[in-house]
Design a protein around this motif. Structure first.
Motif, PDB file in Angstrom:
ATOM      1  N   ASP A 229      35.135 -13.239  80.620  1.00  0.00           N
ATOM      2  CA  ASP A 229      35.262 -13.182  82.080  1.00  0.00           C
ATOM      3  C   ASP A 229      36.426 -12.293  82.480  1.00  0.00           C
ATOM      4  N   ASP A 274      24.651  -6.614  79.414  1.00  0.00           N
ATOM      5  CA  ASP A 274      24.595  -6.981  80.836  1.00  0.00           C
ATOM      6  C   ASP A 274      25.641  -8.030  81.173  1.00  0.00           C
ATOM      7  N   ASP A 276      25.440 -11.102  81.419  1.00  0.00           N
ATOM      8  CA  ASP A 276      25.364 -12.319  80.605  1.00  0.00           C
ATOM      9  C   ASP A 276      25.705 -12.034  79.154  1.00  0.00           C
ATOM     10  N   LYS A 278      24.284 -10.076  77.149  1.00  0.00           N
ATOM     11  CA  LYS A 278      23.134  -9.773  76.308  1.00  0.00           C
ATOM     12  C   LYS A 278      23.106  -8.285  75.975  1.00  0.00           C
ATOM     13  N   ASP A 297      17.756 -11.649  72.165  1.00  0.00           N
ATOM     14  CA  ASP A 297      18.764 -12.363  72.963  1.00  0.00           C
ATOM     15  C   ASP A 297      20.143 -12.385  72.293  1.00  0.00           C
ATOM     16  N   THR A 299      23.951 -11.670  71.782  1.00  0.00           N
ATOM     17  CA  THR A 299      25.027 -11.515  72.769  1.00  0.00           C
ATOM     18  C   THR A 299      26.296 -10.997  72.102  1.00  0.00           C
ATOM     19  N   CYS A 331      25.390  -3.603  84.041  1.00  0.00           N
ATOM     20  CA  CYS A 331      25.666  -3.628  82.603  1.00  0.00           C
ATOM     21  C   CYS A 331      27.011  -2.982  82.310  1.00  0.00           C
TER      22      CYS A 331
END
Length: 652
Positions: A229, A274, A276, A278, A297, A299, A331
């Motif tokens: 974050d 992106d 998330d 991913k 998926d 990450t 992204c």
């Protein structure tokens, strides 16, 4: 700015002590167990050695650790400049904030060469009310006082300003960053020139605006959110930061003229992910390291761990990166390259230089650092050779001192120095001197009745006592042959009190002999002593074992005084009696006796010295006692000279 663990830091500490407190202080520190006199720059040393040096220096100098470490910080900055890092340090930033902000980048670069370096980390924060905070993270507790010394020296030298720093918070950071200590300093910067002050205010305002924006997005730097974050927030904030500095409107093409395959080949170590985290796209080479990114998926946080900002380190392959948030695609573009230190590491991870992008500076860094590592190894070898030569030089000096001691024991000092300088020593005539011979009574019988080792112990005990007396009365020991002992006064340095010195020495010999045990009877030994005063010729004879010898009839006469003497008596010739009478000596006439080769001679016995105590003769009294007239005269003359000098100073 920290190379702790390496010899560089210990050399800096040595330089500080020697320059500020003197060579003697360093000699005392280096004499401690486990401490050496010099350090090799690129050799790794135990942290405990440095900490022990700091503690002992504080104790020896009677200063607090805070004062000494701050002084060390100031000296460390100057030491780095002298070591060739001046230009590198000056280019870190245009002001103090930029300088501190780039210290971690400098440490990252230095870590390429100093692989064992465990440097601290620095972070600048500007509060809502405009205060400047410096966050310091370190694996070594208790050394944070170095930081104010460094920063204040940098501000004074590079930015013409005065800085004061105060600790406002101190916590442990093991759980979050892996660092053991986190110290927060409040930094106040004053006394800048007007131009610099105006520039700094402008920059500080821009940085403050940026950081406020970042705090709005991600809360605070207290890591209340996850690491990812924070990274997203920081990169997004870069967009706002660019608007501050850009003064033109960029143009973008309607179509991106780069095909997917070409882009992935041109940037072999890139990833697009992106919001998330991913993974959407990756370069061709990073796939080799992380095939798990192909998984559906996949990450970023499953495959990567943040190293900076500070978190606990990962032991896997490290990457340097640049990230750009693409707003329209939602992204992040992650451009990176492997963090490699040498060609050996390149081989270990299964890469070649051709695998790195042509534009990637890692290619140049690896090659340059390979050369740098080779230079460091050469420097290490030179420093090791230098240290070996220093140790050999010390050993040579020690052996030289032993040789000189032996030489001075065999020859008079000024004669020995002439021989050392390669000069020839001419024989010298001495108009008057006093010669002494002595021997042990019944020595032949003692030798026949005892083991040789007992004879050696007896002679060693006796000669050691006699040798000490020669130093007390400043006379020259000519030689010893068996139990015979020969000294002379007035040679090789003429002196008026030669007879008095030898007479007192003879009295001391008689007293000392009473402390030596006869190995046969168990009682004190007895000696015969003979003295004669007259002229001699003296010079050095021999080459392999040169000796300073005396020649002339005076030597023979002195020997006859000893051989015709009486046990436990000091036998004097007429000439020696004439030199001693009326000078406080107790002398008894023996009368005329037949002396071999000399005929009838009137001789005397020396009984004692009425003016001097036995303790003075034996050198047992404390302090320096003047027994001889020229000593008193010399001291009187010196006192007169001192008085004249003092009077001259008072007049002027």
């Amino acid at each position: 700015m920290c190379l702790l663990q390496y010899g560089f830091i210990n050399s800096c500490l040595q330089s500080l002590v020697m320059e500020r407190f003197g060579q003697d202080t360093w000699d005392k520190l280096s004499s401690l167990p486990g401490v050496q006199n010099s350090f090799m720059t690129y050799t790794v040393y135990d942290d405990q050695l440095t900490l022990s040096l700091v503690q002992e220096a504080c104790s020896l100098l009677d200063v607090s650790a805070e004062v000494f470490l701050k002084l060390f910080g100031e000296h460390f900055f100057l030491f780095c400049k002298k070591a060739g890092y001046d230009t590198m340090l000056r280019t870190l930033g245009g002001d103090l904030i930029e300088f501190i902000g780039n210290l971690d980048a400098l440490h990252s670069y230095l870590a390429l060469s100093y692989q064992e370096m465990n440097a601290p980390s620095f972070r600048v924060e500007i509060t809502d009310d405009g205060k400047l905070l410096l966050h310091y993270y370190s694996d070594r507790k208790g050394l944070y006082h170095i930081v104010p010394g460094i920063i204040e020296a940098v501000a004074r030298d590079f930015f013409d300003s005065k800085v004061t720093m105060m600790v406002v918070n101190q916590t442990d950071e093991d759980e979050r960053t892996g660092k053991k200590e986190h110290v927060v300093f409040l930094v106040k910067q004053t006394n800048q020139t007007s131009s610099t002050r105006g520039q700094d205010v402008s920059i500080h305002r821009e940085v403050e605006t940026l950081l406020r924006s970042m705090r709005v997005r991600c809360g605070t730097f207290a890591w209340t959110k996850s690491g990812w974050d924070l990274i997203r927030a920081v990169v997004r904030s870069e967009k706002g930061f660019l608007y501050v500095h850009c003064t033109f409107t960029p143009c973008y093409p309607d179509k991106l003229w780069v095909e997917e395959k070409a882009f992935c080949n041109a940037f072999p170590f890139h990833i697009v992910f992106d919001g998330d985290l991913k993974v959407k796209q990756m370069g061709v080479k990073i796939q080799k390291f992380l095939p798990s990114l192909y998984a559906r998926d996949a990450t970023m946080d499953q495959n990567f761990m943040i190293l900076h900002p500070q978190v606990k380190r990962s032991q896997s392959q490290e990457f340097r990166l640049f990230m750009l948030w693409m707003e329209s695609l939602g992204c992040m573009l992650y451009l990176c390259s492997p963090k490699l230190r040498s060609l050996q590491e390149l081989e270990e991870v299964g890469l070649h230089l051709a695998d790195l992008a042509q534009h990637d500076v890692t290619r140049d860094l690896v090659l340059l650092n390979q050369q740098r590592l080779a230079e460091m190894e050469l420097t290490n070898q030179l420093e090791r050779k230098k240290e070996e030569l220093r140790i050999l030089s010390q050993h040579l000096e020690t052996e030289k001192e032993k040789t000189e001691t032996l030489l001075y024991a065999m020859l008079p000092r000024h004669i020995a120095n002439q021989l050392k300088d390669g000069r020839s020593v001419k024989a010298g005539e001495f108009e008057v001197c006093t010669i002494l011979f002595s021997d042990v009574v019944t020595f032949t019988s003692i030798c026949a009745a005892c083991e040789p080792i007992h004879i050696v112990h007896m002679l060693n005990s006796m000669y050691s006592k006699f040798d000490r007396l020669t130093s007390i009365h400043d006379i020259y020991k000519v030689e010893t042959i068996g139990d015979a002992y020969m000294v002379v006064g007035g040679v090789p340095v003429p002196t008026k009190s030669h007879a008095h010195r030898v007479a007192n020495f003879a009295l001391g010999m008689r007293l000392a002999a009473r402390e030596v045990t006869n190995p046969v009877t168990g009682k004190p030994i007895q000696i015969r002593v003979g003295l004669h005063t007259g002229p001699v010729l003296a010079g050095v004879v021999g080459e392999k074992m040169p000796r300073y010898c005396l020649f002339g009839d005076s030597v023979n006469t002195a020997s006859r005084m000893e051989s015709h003497g009486v046990p436990d008596h000091i036998h004097l010739s007429t000439s020696t009696y004439s030199a001693l009478k009326d000078n406080g000596f107790s002398i008894q006439e023996r009368g005329q006796i037949e002396i071999k080769g000399k005929g009838q001679m009137t001789t005397y016995f020396l009984i004692g010295n009425l003016l001097v105590s036995e303790d003075s003769i034996m050198g047992r009294e404390g302090g320096q006692t003047c027994l001889y007239r020229e000593d008193l005269y010399d001291q009187s003359e010196k006192a007169n000279v001192d008085v004249d000098l003092n009077e001259s100073r008072e007049k002027h």
